[in-house]
Structure formats: structure tokens, C-alpha cells
Design an enzyme around this catalytic site. Structure first.
Site, PDB file in Angstrom:
ATOM      1  N   HIS A   1      -0.224 -11.867   2.292  1.00 26.79           N
ATOM      2  CA  HIS A   1      -1.221 -11.037   1.616  1.00 26.79           C
ATOM      3  C   HIS A   1      -2.067 -11.850   0.632  1.00 26.79           C
ATOM      4  CE1 HIS A   1      -1.831  -6.552   0.418  1.00 26.79           C
ATOM      5  NE2 HIS A   1      -2.952  -7.236   0.266  1.00 26.79           N
TER       6      HIS A   1
ATOM      7  N   TYR B   1       0.829  -1.218   0.000  1.00 32.76           N
ATOM      8  CA  TYR B   1       0.000   0.000   0.000  1.00 32.76           C
ATOM      9  C   TYR B   1       0.861   1.266   0.000  1.00 32.76           C
ATOM     10  CZ  TYR B   1      -3.673  -3.184   1.819  1.00 32.76           C
ATOM     11  OH  TYR B   1      -4.551  -4.216   2.028  1.00 32.76           O
TER      12      TYR B   1
HETATM   13  N1  LIG Z   1      -6.095  -8.160   2.154  1.00 35.37           N
HETATM   14  C1  LIG Z   1      -6.397  -7.618   0.989  1.00 35.37           C
HETATM   15  O1  LIG Z   1      -6.080  -8.163  -0.085  1.00 35.37           O
HETATM   16  C2  LIG Z   1      -7.143  -6.325   0.969  1.00 35.37           C
HETATM   17  C3  LIG Z   1      -7.760  -5.900  -0.222  1.00 35.37           C
HETATM   18  C4  LIG Z   1      -8.466  -4.698  -0.190  1.00 35.37           C
HETATM   19  C5  LIG Z   1      -8.543  -3.951   0.974  1.00 35.37           C
HETATM   20  N2  LIG Z   1      -7.894  -4.375   2.109  1.00 35.37           N
HETATM   21  C6  LIG Z   1      -7.955  -3.589   3.377  1.00 35.37           C
HETATM   22  O2  LIG Z   1      -9.308  -3.257   3.637  1.00 35.37           O
HETATM   23  C7  LIG Z   1      -9.436  -1.840   3.738  1.00 35.37           C
HETATM   24  C8  LIG Z   1     -10.820  -1.391   3.293  1.00 35.37           C
HETATM   25  O3  LIG Z   1     -11.103  -1.823   1.992  1.00 35.37           O
HETATM   26  P1  LIG Z   1     -11.196  -0.838   0.749  1.00 35.37           P
HETATM   27  O4  LIG Z   1     -10.411   0.380   1.039  1.00 35.37           O
HETATM   28  O5  LIG Z   1     -10.864  -1.621  -0.441  1.00 35.37           O
HETATM   29  O6  LIG Z   1     -12.759  -0.521   0.615  1.00 35.37           O
HETATM   30  P2  LIG Z   1     -13.934  -0.014   1.557  1.00 35.37           P
HETATM   31  O7  LIG Z   1     -13.498   0.222   2.948  1.00 35.37           O
HETATM   32  O8  LIG Z   1     -15.086  -0.914   1.293  1.00 35.37           O
HETATM   33  O9  LIG Z   1     -14.279   1.360   0.871  1.00 35.37           O
HETATM   34  C9  LIG Z   1     -13.466   2.490   0.915  1.00 35.37           C
HETATM   35  C10 LIG Z   1     -14.193   3.559   0.123  1.00 35.37           C
HETATM   36  O10 LIG Z   1     -15.451   3.840   0.745  1.00 35.37           O
HETATM   37  C11 LIG Z   1     -15.571   5.227   1.008  1.00 35.37           C
HETATM   38  N3  LIG Z   1     -16.233   5.352   2.320  1.00 35.37           N
HETATM   39  C12 LIG Z   1     -15.690   5.060   3.538  1.00 35.37           C
HETATM   40  N4  LIG Z   1     -16.592   5.276   4.516  1.00 35.37           N
HETATM   41  C13 LIG Z   1     -17.717   5.715   3.914  1.00 35.37           C
HETATM   42  C14 LIG Z   1     -18.986   6.116   4.395  1.00 35.37           C
HETATM   43  N5  LIG Z   1     -19.247   6.105   5.699  1.00 35.37           N
HETATM   44  N6  LIG Z   1     -19.914   6.510   3.493  1.00 35.37           N
HETATM   45  C15 LIG Z   1     -19.651   6.512   2.170  1.00 35.37           C
HETATM   46  N7  LIG Z   1     -18.471   6.147   1.645  1.00 35.37           N
HETATM   47  C16 LIG Z   1     -17.498   5.747   2.511  1.00 35.37           C
HETATM   48  C17 LIG Z   1     -14.155   5.765   1.024  1.00 35.37           C
HETATM   49  O11 LIG Z   1     -14.155   7.090   0.579  1.00 35.37           O
HETATM   50  P3  LIG Z   1     -13.195   8.235   1.213  1.00 35.37           P
HETATM   51  O12 LIG Z   1     -11.887   7.591   1.559  1.00 35.37           O
HETATM   52  O13 LIG Z   1     -13.100   9.198   0.095  1.00 35.37           O
HETATM   53  O14 LIG Z   1     -13.904   8.788   2.417  1.00 35.37           O
HETATM   54  C18 LIG Z   1     -13.436   4.853   0.031  1.00 35.37           C
HETATM   55  O15 LIG Z   1     -13.642   5.323  -1.281  1.00 35.37           O
HETATM   56  C19 LIG Z   1      -8.288  -1.314   2.881  1.00 35.37           C
HETATM   57  O16 LIG Z   1      -8.014   0.041   3.114  1.00 35.37           O
HETATM   58  C20 LIG Z   1      -7.186  -2.269   3.290  1.00 35.37           C
HETATM   59  O17 LIG Z   1      -6.661  -1.897   4.545  1.00 35.37           O
HETATM   60  C21 LIG Z   1      -7.218  -5.561   2.124  1.00 35.37           C
END
Ligand SMILES: NC(=O)c1ccc[n+]([C@@H]2O[C@H](COP(=O)([O-])OP(=O)(O)OC[C@H]3O[C@@H](n4cnc5c(N)ncnc54)[C@H](OP(=O)(O)O)[C@@H]3O)[C@@H](O)[C@H]2O)c1
Length: 319
Positions: free
Chosen positions: A115, A53
Site C-alpha cells: 500500500h 479500508y
Molecule cells: N493506493 C492508495 O493509497 C489509495 C489512496 C486513495 C484512494 N485509493 C483508491 O482509489 C479509489 C478512488 O479514490 P477516492 O475514493 O479517494 O477518490 P475519487 O474517486 O477521486 O472520488 C470519490 C468521490 O467523488 C465522488 N464522485 C464519484 N463519482 C462522481 C461523479 N460522477 N460526479 C461527481 N462526484 C463523483 C464520490 O461521491 P459519492 O461516493 O458520494 O457518489 C466521492 O466523494 C478509492 O476508493 C480507493 O479504492 C487508493
């Protein structure tokens, strides 16, 4: 608002806050540093990152600053990072971890995850997903796990775990006759349009805590420019949110808590960071949980189909 997030006990007795702060997809300088400071002030104590990341250095800066200010101690935090796919060779695992430790300005991790189950070979070990020159590596998954175990035995990490492993792969690790350290967590994609029910059930049955990534179904939106179907405007979610006087995002996150797993939503926006934290003063009824389960459409945000021909590609049902 809860001032402390409840903990779950991992299969080695270690405690992990059920809600963490995701740190993927921060693109501007100092953005994750500043957002994490806000998150820590709000009360988040579980931070989810990964070397790939590229957010570890700013996380380290924010955490070090908060510790120096006296706001928190290192022991208050639960920090997870992840071994990238190009570092699966047992010779490289400790090196990769130590790079993460240095960037995070800490001398241990609470949790280190593999990962992905597939191993990637590349001349440039920092290669990311879409870059050229990637090829399958011959390193075997269990050999990488042995090197992960060493990190616990040496006291460099408290726990080790998995991410993006399917049930067969989780079982293969757990049932290995030479297993020395059990995986405590499997971090996988889960949201109302991808409920991942069989894998969740399996992990819960074998004592591996599940962590939901992309819990709002917005994973990868920023890098792939795909527009996943929006769970936050889904009429069922909106209806349940109105009933509880909560927002759709809070209902989607609470649904995960009520299904018995942990979550790591990401937001750079202070009001949303706070909104996502305020999910411990209500709960869904079993009927509401069931109704949201019924929204499943097997829509996966993160497919990584470019690795579909690699040994150990986990989502074989997508091919
Ligand atoms: N292990 C893996 O392979 C893997 C893969 C993917 C993700 N991850 C982890 O999981 C975390 C979360 O997943 P993700 O970032 O993919 O997706 P997510 O948390 O489902 O979505 C993040 C998105 O949702 C928006 N958001 C957040 N809170 C919100 C709310 N209350 N209302 C409306 N929109 C909202 C954010 O916008 P803003 O930021 O603009 O507010 C961002 O665009 C990652 O950051 C990472 O740490 C791990």
C-alpha cells in the site's frame, strides 16, 4: 454503453480491466456491499480494496452473493487488495494476505499491492494513519518485497505490485539483482490538478502499468474534511464535456484512459457508478488531452505528511 471494459496486459501476461471500482470511504453499514452489487450489475469486474479500508468483509459478501446467483464467476473478477504498513515484516506478510482472503471470501487475489513504501511499527497492527503509538519500523522495503514474491510463488496471488512508490523506489525494486517477481502495477494519485507526468512516463517506460487513484481529485475529502479544488467545475473540463455531450466526471476519467493508464474511481451513488462506467464510447483528441494536462497545479489530495520523517516516505518533494 460498453458491456465490457477493455483490458490491459500486465508485464506477466495477466489481463486487468482498465476501469475498476474504488471502495475506500464507505461509512455506513452495508453501503459498500449494496453499491458493489450495483457496480457488478452495471459491468464493473475490477474491484480495488485494501485491508485498511475495512470494506473487505462486505465486498466478500457481495461477491459471494453474485457468484451464488450465477451472475458472475470468480474468474470474471479482478480483485486487488493491499498490504497495510504495519505488516511489512516478512514474517507477517502472508498472515496479512490470508486475513484479506478470508474477509473477501476468496482463495486467491488477482493483485496484491504494497500500500505504501514506508513501514510502520505499532503495538496494534490494525492502527490506521492518525492513531497514536505509531513509529518507524526498521524493516527494509526489499525484504518486504521478497515476502510479497513468495505469495505469487505459492499461488496465493496472481500478481504483486506497488502503490505510492516514487520512480526511484520503483526502479530499486525492478533493478534488484535478486528480483524473482516483477511488480505489475504502481497505483498512485493522478487527476487533472496532479498529473504526475514524470512518474507516469517512467512507469510506462519500464513496463509497470499505472493505476490512478482519486482520479476525480476527491480523495480523502470525507475523512480530512479538506475541500480540494474542484476539477468537475473547472471551465476547461466543463467546455470539453459540453463538446462531447458528456459530464465533467466522464471527461476527467476518459482523459486518464487516453493517457494510457487505468483508473479506480469510487462512488456510493448508483447514478454516478453508472456515469463513471460510460466512458468507452468517446475519446478525447490529443489537443484536448494536452489542454487538460496543462491544468496541473501539483495539488495532492493524499499527502500523509505525518510520515514525512519515516524512511522511504515517497513524496520527498512535498517536504
Ligand atoms: N493506493 C492508495 O493509497 C489509495 C489512496 C486513495 C484512494 N485509493 C483508491 O482509489 C479509489 C478512488 O479514490 P477516492 O475514493 O479517494 O477518490 P475519487 O474517486 O477521486 O472520488 C470519490 C468521490 O467523488 C465522488 N464522485 C464519484 N463519482 C462522481 C461523479 N460522477 N460526479 C461527481 N462526484 C463523483 C464520490 O461521491 P459519492 O461516493 O458520494 O457518489 C466521492 O466523494 C478509492 O476508493 C480507493 O479504492 C487508493
Amino acid at each position: 454503453m460498453a458491456d465490457k471494459v477493455p483490458d490491459v496486459k500486465l508485464n506477466n501476461g495477466q489481463l486487468m480491466p482498465v476501469l475498476g471500482y474504488g471502495t475506500w470511504n464507505f461509512f455506513k453499514e452495508n453501503q459498500v456491499r449494496d453499491a458493489l452489487r450495483v457496480a457488478i450489475d452495471i459491468g464493473y469486474r475490477h474491484i480495488d480494496t485494501a485491508s485498511v479500508y475495512k470494506t473487505e468483509p462486505e465486498i466478500g459478501e457481495a461477491v459471494e452473493g453474485k457468484i451464488k446467483d450465477g451472475a458472475i464467476k470468480r474468474s470474471d473478477l479482478f480483485i486487488t487488495s493491499k498490504l497495510w504498513n504495519t505488516y511489512h515484516d516478512p514474517e507477517w506478510v502472508e498472515f496479512a494476505l490470508k486475513k484479506s482472503l478470508k474477509a473477501l471470501r476468496t482463495d486467491y487475489l488477482d493483485l496484491y499491492l504494497m500500500h505504501w513504501p514506508f513501514a510502520v511499527d505499532s503495538d496494534d497492527k490494525e492502527s490506521f494513519l492518525f492513531e497514536e503509538g505509531l513509529r518507524p519500523s526498521k524493516i527494509k522495503l526489499l525484504d518486504t518485497w521478497r515476502a510479497m514474491e513468495e505469495l505469487v510463488l505459492k499461488g496465493l496471488v496472481k500478481s504483486i505490485g506497488l502503490s505510492n512508490f516514487n520512480a526511484e523506489q520503483v526502479g530499486r525494486i525492478l533493478n534488484d539483482k535478486n528480483l524473482r517477481v516483477k511488480p505489475v502495477v504502481n497505483q498512485v494519485e493522478i487527476h487533472p490538478y496532479f498529473t504526475n507526468a514524470e512518474l507516469v512516463d517512467y512507469c510506462q517506460k519500464v513496463g509497470v502499468v499505472v493505476t490512478a487513484y482519486s482520479p476525480l481529485a476527491k480523495g480523502g475529502e470525507e475523512i480530512t474534511e479538506q475541500k480540494p479544488p474542484d476539477t468537475l467545475t473547472d471551465p476547461t473540463i466543463v467546455k470539453i464535456a459540453k463538446r462531447h455531450g458528456k459530464t465533467p466526471a466522464q471527461v476527467v476519467l476518459r482523459w486518464g484512459i487516453d493517457r494510457g493508464y487505468t483508473l479506480v474511481p469510487k462512488s456510493v451513488t448508483p447514478s454516478r457508478i453508472k456515469e463513471n462506467f460510460e466512458i468507452f464510447d468517446f475519446s478525447l483528441t490529443p489537443e484536448e488531452v494536452k489542454e487538460i494536462n496543462g491544468l496541473n497545479r501539483n495539488y495532492k489530495c493524499i499527502t500523509h505528511l505525518m510520515f514525512k520523517d519515516y524512511p522511504e516516505f515517497p513524496f520527498t518533494w512535498l517536504i
